[in-house]
Design a protein around this motif. Structure first.
Motif, PDB file in Angstrom:
ATOM      1  N   PHE A   3     -16.157  -4.543  -7.679  1.00  0.00           N
ATOM      2  CA  PHE A   3     -15.696  -3.502  -6.779  1.00  0.00           C
ATOM      3  C   PHE A   3     -15.915  -2.116  -7.394  1.00  0.00           C
ATOM      4  CE2 PHE A   3     -12.886  -7.021  -5.256  1.00  0.00           C
ATOM      5  CZ  PHE A   3     -13.418  -7.080  -3.973  1.00  0.00           C
ATOM      6  N   THR A   4     -16.229  -1.166  -6.502  1.00  0.00           N
ATOM      7  CA  THR A   4     -16.493   0.205  -6.937  1.00  0.00           C
ATOM      8  C   THR A   4     -15.584   1.161  -6.159  1.00  0.00           C
ATOM      9  OG1 THR A   4     -18.279   0.368  -5.319  1.00  0.00           O
ATOM     10  CG2 THR A   4     -18.880  -0.293  -7.550  1.00  0.00           C
ATOM     11  N   GLY A   5     -15.791   2.441  -6.375  1.00  0.00           N
ATOM     12  CA  GLY A   5     -15.013   3.450  -5.674  1.00  0.00           C
ATOM     13  C   GLY A   5     -13.636   3.631  -6.277  1.00  0.00           C
ATOM     14  N   GLY A   6     -12.753   4.269  -5.520  1.00  0.00           N
ATOM     15  CA  GLY A   6     -11.410   4.534  -6.013  1.00  0.00           C
ATOM     16  C   GLY A   6     -10.402   3.527  -5.495  1.00  0.00           C
ATOM     17  N   LEU A   7      -9.155   3.754  -5.869  1.00  0.00           N
ATOM     18  CA  LEU A   7      -8.065   2.855  -5.487  1.00  0.00           C
ATOM     19  C   LEU A   7      -7.187   3.445  -4.394  1.00  0.00           C
ATOM     20  CD1 LEU A   7      -6.992   1.671  -9.044  1.00  0.00           C
ATOM     21  CD2 LEU A   7      -8.221   0.329  -7.333  1.00  0.00           C
ATOM     22  N   SER A   8      -7.657   4.524  -3.777  1.00  0.00           N
ATOM     23  CA  SER A   8      -6.809   5.227  -2.814  1.00  0.00           C
ATOM     24  C   SER A   8      -6.424   4.339  -1.638  1.00  0.00           C
ATOM     25  CB  SER A   8      -7.522   6.474  -2.304  1.00  0.00           C
ATOM     26  OG  SER A   8      -8.756   6.138  -1.707  1.00  0.00           O
ATOM     27  N   THR A   9      -7.343   3.461  -1.196  1.00  0.00           N
ATOM     28  CA  THR A   9      -7.049   2.621  -0.040  1.00  0.00           C
ATOM     29  C   THR A   9      -5.890   1.677  -0.318  1.00  0.00           C
ATOM     30  OG1 THR A   9      -9.347   2.713   0.686  1.00  0.00           O
ATOM     31  CG2 THR A   9      -8.015   0.932   1.562  1.00  0.00           C
ATOM     32  N   ILE A  10      -5.815   1.183  -1.551  1.00  0.00           N
ATOM     33  CA  ILE A  10      -4.761   0.231  -1.910  1.00  0.00           C
ATOM     34  C   ILE A  10      -3.386   0.873  -1.829  1.00  0.00           C
ATOM     35  CG2 ILE A  10      -3.844  -1.183  -3.801  1.00  0.00           C
ATOM     36  CD1 ILE A  10      -6.708  -1.649  -4.698  1.00  0.00           C
ATOM     37  N   PHE A  11      -3.302   2.160  -2.147  1.00  0.00           N
ATOM     38  CA  PHE A  11      -2.015   2.839  -2.183  1.00  0.00           C
ATOM     39  C   PHE A  11      -1.818   3.813  -1.033  1.00  0.00           C
ATOM     40  CE2 PHE A  11      -2.895   1.760  -6.635  1.00  0.00           C
ATOM     41  CZ  PHE A  11      -1.768   1.016  -6.909  1.00  0.00           C
ATOM     42  N   ALA A  12      -2.761   3.852  -0.089  1.00  0.00           N
ATOM     43  CA  ALA A  12      -2.689   4.840   1.001  1.00  0.00           C
ATOM     44  C   ALA A  12      -1.684   4.389   2.040  1.00  0.00           C
ATOM     45  CB  ALA A  12      -4.060   5.031   1.641  1.00  0.00           C
ATOM     46  N   VAL A  13      -0.434   4.726   1.836  1.00  0.00           N
ATOM     47  CA  VAL A  13       0.626   4.319   2.754  1.00  0.00           C
ATOM     48  C   VAL A  13       1.690   5.414   2.782  1.00  0.00           C
ATOM     49  CG1 VAL A  13       1.701   2.991   0.910  1.00  0.00           C
ATOM     50  CG2 VAL A  13       2.360   2.562   3.268  1.00  0.00           C
ATOM     51  N   SER A  14       2.198   5.690   3.970  1.00  0.00           N
ATOM     52  CA  SER A  14       3.200   6.744   4.095  1.00  0.00           C
ATOM     53  C   SER A  14       4.621   6.193   4.135  1.00  0.00           C
ATOM     54  CB  SER A  14       2.954   7.546   5.381  1.00  0.00           C
ATOM     55  OG  SER A  14       2.992   6.694   6.500  1.00  0.00           O
ATOM     56  N   GLY A  15       4.791   4.884   4.204  1.00  0.00           N
ATOM     57  CA  GLY A  15       6.120   4.278   4.251  1.00  0.00           C
ATOM     58  C   GLY A  15       6.264   3.204   3.193  1.00  0.00           C
ATOM     59  N   ARG A  16       7.103   2.258   3.480  1.00  0.00           N
ATOM     60  CA  ARG A  16       7.469   1.245   2.503  1.00  0.00           C
ATOM     61  C   ARG A  16       6.371   0.197   2.335  1.00  0.00           C
ATOM     62  NH1 ARG A  16      12.352  -2.947   3.657  1.00  0.00           N
ATOM     63  NH2 ARG A  16      12.156  -4.202   1.774  1.00  0.00           N
ATOM     64  N   PHE A  17       6.146  -0.227   1.103  1.00  0.00           N
ATOM     65  CA  PHE A  17       5.327  -1.417   0.894  1.00  0.00           C
ATOM     66  C   PHE A  17       5.924  -2.250  -0.226  1.00  0.00           C
ATOM     67  CE2 PHE A  17       3.055  -0.184  -2.955  1.00  0.00           C
ATOM     68  CZ  PHE A  17       3.033   1.197  -2.899  1.00  0.00           C
ATOM     69  N   ARG A  18       5.393  -3.496  -0.383  1.00  0.00           N
ATOM     70  CA  ARG A  18       6.112  -4.502  -1.139  1.00  0.00           C
ATOM     71  C   ARG A  18       5.353  -5.036  -2.348  1.00  0.00           C
ATOM     72  NH1 ARG A  18      10.192  -6.791   2.130  1.00  0.00           N
ATOM     73  NH2 ARG A  18      10.176  -6.039   4.263  1.00  0.00           N
ATOM     74  N   TYR A  19       4.434  -4.325  -2.912  1.00  0.00           N
ATOM     75  CA  TYR A  19       3.687  -4.842  -4.056  1.00  0.00           C
ATOM     76  C   TYR A  19       4.626  -5.317  -5.174  1.00  0.00           C
ATOM     77  CZ  TYR A  19      -0.809  -2.988  -2.440  1.00  0.00           C
ATOM     78  OH  TYR A  19      -1.954  -2.735  -1.737  1.00  0.00           O
ATOM     79  N   THR A  20       4.389  -6.541  -5.611  1.00  0.00           N
ATOM     80  CA  THR A  20       5.054  -7.042  -6.817  1.00  0.00           C
ATOM     81  C   THR A  20       4.038  -7.400  -7.890  1.00  0.00           C
ATOM     82  OG1 THR A  20       5.060  -9.311  -5.952  1.00  0.00           O
ATOM     83  CG2 THR A  20       7.002  -7.961  -5.504  1.00  0.00           C
ATOM     84  N   PHE A  21       2.751  -7.476  -7.489  1.00  0.00           N
ATOM     85  CA  PHE A  21       1.711  -7.827  -8.457  1.00  0.00           C
ATOM     86  C   PHE A  21       0.393  -7.229  -7.987  1.00  0.00           C
ATOM     87  CE2 PHE A  21      -1.797 -10.376  -9.996  1.00  0.00           C
ATOM     88  CZ  PHE A  21      -1.479 -10.632 -11.317  1.00  0.00           C
ATOM     89  N   ILE A  22      -0.254  -6.480  -8.868  1.00  0.00           N
ATOM     90  CA  ILE A  22      -1.590  -5.945  -8.583  1.00  0.00           C
ATOM     91  C   ILE A  22      -2.446  -6.147  -9.825  1.00  0.00           C
ATOM     92  CG2 ILE A  22      -2.975  -3.900  -8.077  1.00  0.00           C
ATOM     93  CD1 ILE A  22      -0.670  -2.746  -6.564  1.00  0.00           C
ATOM     94  N   ASP A  23      -3.619  -6.769  -9.634  1.00  0.00           N
ATOM     95  CA  ASP A  23      -4.572  -6.920 -10.744  1.00  0.00           C
ATOM     96  C   ASP A  23      -5.950  -6.526 -10.241  1.00  0.00           C
ATOM     97  OD1 ASP A  23      -6.151  -7.567 -12.892  1.00  0.00           O
ATOM     98  OD2 ASP A  23      -5.290  -9.558 -13.199  1.00  0.00           O
ATOM     99  N   VAL A  24      -6.442  -5.399 -10.709  1.00  0.00           N
ATOM    100  CA  VAL A  24      -7.776  -4.926 -10.319  1.00  0.00           C
ATOM    101  C   VAL A  24      -8.677  -4.812 -11.544  1.00  0.00           C
ATOM    102  CG1 VAL A  24      -6.942  -3.717  -8.277  1.00  0.00           C
ATOM    103  CG2 VAL A  24      -7.022  -2.525 -10.481  1.00  0.00           C
ATOM    104  N   SER A  25      -8.331  -5.531 -12.606  1.00  0.00           N
ATOM    105  CA  SER A  25      -9.080  -5.442 -13.862  1.00  0.00           C
ATOM    106  C   SER A  25     -10.478  -6.045 -13.727  1.00  0.00           C
ATOM    107  CB  SER A  25      -8.311  -6.157 -14.979  1.00  0.00           C
ATOM    108  OG  SER A  25      -8.117  -7.527 -14.660  1.00  0.00           O
TER     109      SER A  25
END
Length: 604
Positions: free
Chosen positions: A456-478
């Motif tokens: 994967f390329t580019g930035g991570l903005s899409t993953i975090f682009a949210v204006s309200g609540r979200f529920r991430y408990t695990f993220i691995d983009v290594s």
């Protein structure tokens, strides 16, 4: 005696000459005056003859002998007019065109059997009603031109027609109801790719010799007449891409000679009838030799027949965008040659039959999107298939795990339509490109996101682009090739989870973060002083955790900070001096805190 002999010889020679002249007269087929005039009138209506298709047509020659494209009978009457746009040069084919209109004078060729003006492309105007006077006509071929207007009602007089080809023109209006009343000899009828409308003519059931019927790409409406099943010689039937409604008549199942059936892109409804007698059908509906079954974009309801599993030669099965219900037949696992299976946008229920695993050799595309399958996770057997495309959007799926395969290409944007998805694991594959922008729709429910070991390329903005609540408990983009700053993140809300441990100091690197809400979790440790680096922050909410120690002074003095809440933690010490006014409730529940806006600290 010599005189008598001479007289006999002379008489014999005269007789020979007479017979010779008579024989010549019957074989020269001298063009009839009426027919010649009608043909020349047709030529006069042609405005452009770039390929000189009518060059030999002139007054000084016999139309039966010298005129190209004309054939006559022994009485000099024209029986064949063939000036089409089909090139006879097989090595260097090219289009022959001719501009102009069809002269009504052709109706005077009363012995004409074949009229072939097809493929000329630029022949325009209306079809003269006078052609209905050609009572001996067996072939009327006018397809692939620019003819407009309606089909003349006078065509009902053409009782000897074998072929009527009017396809790929600009014809409009309704087909006359009784036009086929006396065409029992017609074997081929092509009205396709026009603008014809209205109901299918009721007289269509009189075409008892018909083998090929093409009505596709028009605006026909109404229902398919039950009497279509009476055309027992049909081997090709195409009514696709119209506005036909109602059910598919059960009588269609009696067309035992049918090899091609196209009914897609109409407004058909009701159940799919049984086609078990269509044993030679090769395209579209049921037979053991069928290669393509396309019944998509209709209103078909009921269950998918188990008998589909007998179509062992089937390569493509598409029933998308209907109203089919029930379960996916396990018998589809017998379709060992199937490459594409598309049942999307129906009302099919789960589970997905494990018998489909038998298709792992040939199946390339599996689309079950937008069915209420109530999937919780992707069945294990799907991950073992050699699929190039898997579509499960809108199936109620909570977990999509296709990790450790050999999947390549772009991450499919359709995954973003799985609004209930909690776990997405596509790790250890060969995906590349940016994360699709549509993925911002996932973050409100997504808790586990594992993208590691891809390209994967580019930035991570899409993953975090949210204006309200979200529920991430695990993220691995290594182990990818993501680039650019994480500073694009403006809102991080992890409220009401069970997140624990210390608040990461790395949050201080999110320099464009405006909102940080980590309340109602189980965070411990101190408030990171690094948060004072988030210069654009307007809101920091850390309440209802287990944070200890004092409040860093720099955090409370951020220039844009208007909301600060650390209530109900285990904080101690003096509240730092601050320029903004915050209510006492923002610090409540911390017995060790003191000073404004709380009571002053006790001095020793």
């Amino acid at each position: 005696m010599a005189f008598i002999a001479n007289r006999k010889t002379s008489s014999f020679l005269v007789l020979i000459c007479f017979l010779t002249l008579s024989l010549h007269a019957t074989t020269t087929e001298a063009c009839h005056r009426t027919d010649r005039k009608a043909l020349l009138d047709f030529k006069s209506k042609i405005t452009q003859d770039s390929f000189r298709l009518l060059e030999t047509w002139n007054q000084s020659t016999d139309c039966c002998i010298k005129w190209e494209g004309i054939a006559c009978d022994s009485n000099g009457r024209v029986v064949n007019l063939s000036r089409n746009g089909i090139s006879t040069d097989e090595e260097n084919p090219f289009d022959l065109t001719m501009e102009g209109t069809i002269s009504p004078s052709l109706g005077k060729l009363k012995f004409l059997r074949v009229l072939d003006l097809r493929f000329l492309k630029d022949l325009a105007g209306t079809i003269p009603s006078e052609l209905g006077k050609l009572y001996h006509l067996t072939s009327l071929l006018l397809d692939i031109n620019r003819l407009n207007g309606s089909i003349p009602a006078s065509f009902q007089n053409l009782r000897k027609l074998n072929r009527l080809l009017l396809g790929q023109n600009l014809l409009s209006g309704m087909v006359p109801t009784n036009i086929f009343q006396h065409m029992s000899s017609l074997t081929e009828l092509d009205l396709s790719i026009n603008q014809l409308s209205g109901a299918l003519p009721s007289s269509i059931d009189k075409l008892v010799s018909l083998k090929r019927l093409d009505l596709s790409l028009n605006k026909f409406s109404g229902s398919i007449p039950y009497t279509i099943g009476f055309l027992e010689n049909l081997d090709y039937l195409d009514m696709s891409k119209n506005q036909i409604s109602g059910i598919i008549p059960t009588s269609t199942g009696e067309l035992s000679k049918l090899t091609v059936l196209h009914l897609n892109k109409n407004s058909l409804s009701g159940s799919i009838p049984s086609f078990s007698k269509l044993v030679v059908l090769e395209v579209c509906v049921i037979s053991t030799r069928l290669q393509a079954l396309l019944i998509d974009n209709n209103r078909l309801s009921g269950k998918l027949p188990d008998s589909f599993g007998k179509l062992t030669k089937l390569i493509r099965l598409s029933a998308k965008n209907n109203r089919l219900t029930g379960k996916i037949p396990a018998s589809l696992g017998n379709l060992i040659n199937l490459q594409i299976l598309d049942l999307s946008r129906n009302r099919l229920s789960g589970p997905v039959p494990s018998e489909l695993a038998k298709l792992n050799t040939m199946l390339e595309t599996l689309d079950l999107s937008f069915n209420p399958l109530s999937l919780v996770t992707v069945p294990n057997w799907i991950s073992k298939m050699n699929l190039q495309a898997l579509h499960l959007a809108g199936t109620g799926l909570f977990t999509l795990d296709v990790s450790s395969n050999r999947l390549v290409g772009k991450l499919p944007a359709w995954i973003a339509k799985m609004r209930n998805l909690h776990t997405l694991n596509v790790s250890n594959n060969g995906f590349h490109s940016d994360i699709p922008i549509e993925f911002k729709n996932l973050v409100r429910c997504l808790g586990v996101l594992d993208l590691h070991r891809n390209n994967f390329t580019g930035g991570l903005s899409t993953i975090f682009a949210v204006s309200g609540r979200f529920r991430y408990t695990f993220i691995d983009v290594s182990y990818n090739m993501f680039a650019g700053p994480m500073a694009v993140l403006q809102t991080l809300v992890l409220s009401k989870n069970r997140l624990g441990g210390g608040i990461p100091k790395s949050l201080g690197k999110l320099s464009f973060l405006k909102t940080l809400k980590l309340d109602k979790n189980e965070f411990t440790g101190t408030i990171p002083a690094e948060l004072s680096s988030i210069s654009f922050t307007t809101s920091i909410v850390l309440s209802h955790n287990k944070l200890t120690s004092s409040i860093p002074s720099g955090v409370m003095n951020l220039l844009d900070l208007v909301e600060f809440d650390v209530s109900y933690n285990k904080l101690t010490g003096k509240i730092p001096l601050h320029k903004r006014t915050f209510p006492a409730s923002s610090f409540a529940g911390n017995s060790g805190l003191c000073d404004s806006p709380l009571p002053p600290c006790k001095t020793a």
